[in-house]
Design an enzyme around this catalytic site. Structure first.
Site, PDB file in Angstrom:
ATOM      1  N   HIS A  87       0.806  -1.235   0.000  1.00  0.00           N
ATOM      2  CA  HIS A  87       0.000   0.000   0.000  1.00  0.00           C
ATOM      3  C   HIS A  87       0.834   1.277   0.000  1.00  0.00           C
ATOM      4  CE1 HIS A  87      -3.511  -2.306   0.096  1.00  0.00           C
ATOM      5  NE2 HIS A  87      -3.817  -2.304   1.382  1.00  0.00           N
ATOM      6  N   HIS A 157      -9.375   2.651   0.150  1.00  0.00           N
ATOM      7  CA  HIS A 157      -9.453   1.613   1.187  1.00  0.00           C
ATOM      8  C   HIS A 157     -10.599   1.913   2.155  1.00  0.00           C
ATOM      9  CE1 HIS A 157      -8.072  -1.614   3.780  1.00  0.00           C
ATOM     10  NE2 HIS A 157      -7.054  -1.854   2.964  1.00  0.00           N
ATOM     11  N   GLU A 290     -11.826  -3.201  -2.892  1.00  0.00           N
ATOM     12  CA  GLU A 290     -10.844  -2.295  -3.489  1.00  0.00           C
ATOM     13  C   GLU A 290     -10.582  -2.642  -4.959  1.00  0.00           C
ATOM     14  OE1 GLU A 290      -7.326  -2.377  -0.792  1.00  0.00           O
ATOM     15  OE2 GLU A 290      -8.645  -3.698   0.366  1.00  0.00           O
TER      16      GLU A 290
END
Length: 326
Positions: A87, A157, A290
């Site tokens: 991420h 997210h 996502e």
């Protein structure tokens, strides 16, 4: 910042992380409620490792060993998840304050400039996130340009719970995907995608989430629930998932143009974080859906490419559409 108003969706966005802080919708039961998990303020957001509501970049999901090869050169990037990049690294886009470049009653556009070498990624990347609200949906358009060849994979997210505080076990989830991506104990793909048929990952019909996460399947045991990429059938703009809360008669559809959908059932929410409402966030209190590229795509020849070059524009679109359920 607030975008939209009743009776349609009302979106609250924070410049820190270009974060989805609240989405207020009127459920099929006639009650207006917030359907997103959120944190009390910036201090809690920066202390959290759960990416709650944040815009994720420069690369969402994992890159094995924090390395990939681009144009023949080895590129090392920051790692902080069991030896892998996750991420955007320890200081990803969800931890940056984005600039607000436009804001009116129906939309807000934010911009972030990521310098060359940020978390190891080559090229100065200018990213934008534009949120807009329609009569029944919240839409997000992500874009980016670069000064050098690099890799990009942006997503949101946001965690959803269509019934308010509490676990999502009774929510029904549908994902029109015939294949998913099995992963090792660190979340890195084991090989190619695999058929969902005959596994708990077959979500082609509405399925109770509690039944899925408690199934005795090695992939679910290893990940403590679902934390997997689904290769959504078709291409281009299409429905990627439907989530229904029977108790509140509320349905949310996720639409996107991305190749895959990472489904994450909040497996590592462990009660260490206090929610905006004052409760402790625990496993299963929300689900993240996502749209993105598959994990470790920079190291996987033949999968949709994450490479962005100067003169090109990266674009990813997604929408959360809300309805009363039958």
């Amino acid at each position: 910042m607030v975008v939209g108003e009743a009776p349609g969706p009302e979106l609250h966005v924070l410049p820190l992380g270009a974060t989805v802080h609240r989405i207020l919708v009127t459920g099929g039961d006639g009650v207006r409620r917030d359907v997103c998990l959120g944190l009390p303020g910036p201090a809690e957001q920066l202390a959290s490792t759960d990416y709650i509501g944040g815009t994720i970049g420069r690369y969402a999901n994992r890159i094995a060993g924090g390395r990939f090869v681009l144009d023949g050169e080895d590129v090392p990037v920051a790692t902080h998840d069991r030896g892998n990049h996750l991420h955007g690294g320890p200081d990803g886009f969800d931890r940056r304050t984005w600039d607000v470049v436009a804001h009116d009653a129906g939309r807000v556009r934010l911009r972030l400039v990521s310098p060359d070498g940020d978390q190891g990624f080559p090229g100065e990347l200018t990213a934008e996130a534009q949120f807009s609200v329609t009569a029944d949906a919240v839409e997000l358009e992500l874009s980016a340009v670069t000064t050098r060849p690099t890799v990009v994979n942006l997503t949101s997210h946001a965690y959803f719970n269509l019934a308010g505080p509490g676990v999502i076990d009774d929510h029904l989830l549908e994902v029109p995907a015939a294949r998913y991506t099995p992963v090792d104990e660190t979340g890195i793909p084991l090989g190619d995608h695999a058929p969902v048929a005959g596994t708990p990952f077959d979500l082609r019909e509405p399925t109770r989430i509690g039944d899925v996460v408690r199934a005795a399947h090695p992939q679910l045991v290893r990940a403590r629930g679902v934390d997997h990429n689904f290769v959504v059938d078709g291409a281009g703009w299409r429905r990627m998932a439907a989530l229904v809360a029977p108790r509140t008669a509320t349905r949310m559809e996720v639409w996107s143009d991305q190749p895959g959908l990472q489904v994450y059932t909040g497996n590592f929410l462990d009660g260490a974080t206090t929610s905006r409402g004052g409760g402790l966030l625990r496993q299963g209190d929300g689900i993240a859906l996502e749209p993105q590229l598959a994990p470790d795509s920079p190291n996987r020849a033949g999968w949709p490419s994450a490479v962005l070059r100067p003169g090109e524009t990266y674009r990813a679109r997604m929408a959360w559409q809300f309805h009363a359920s039958g």
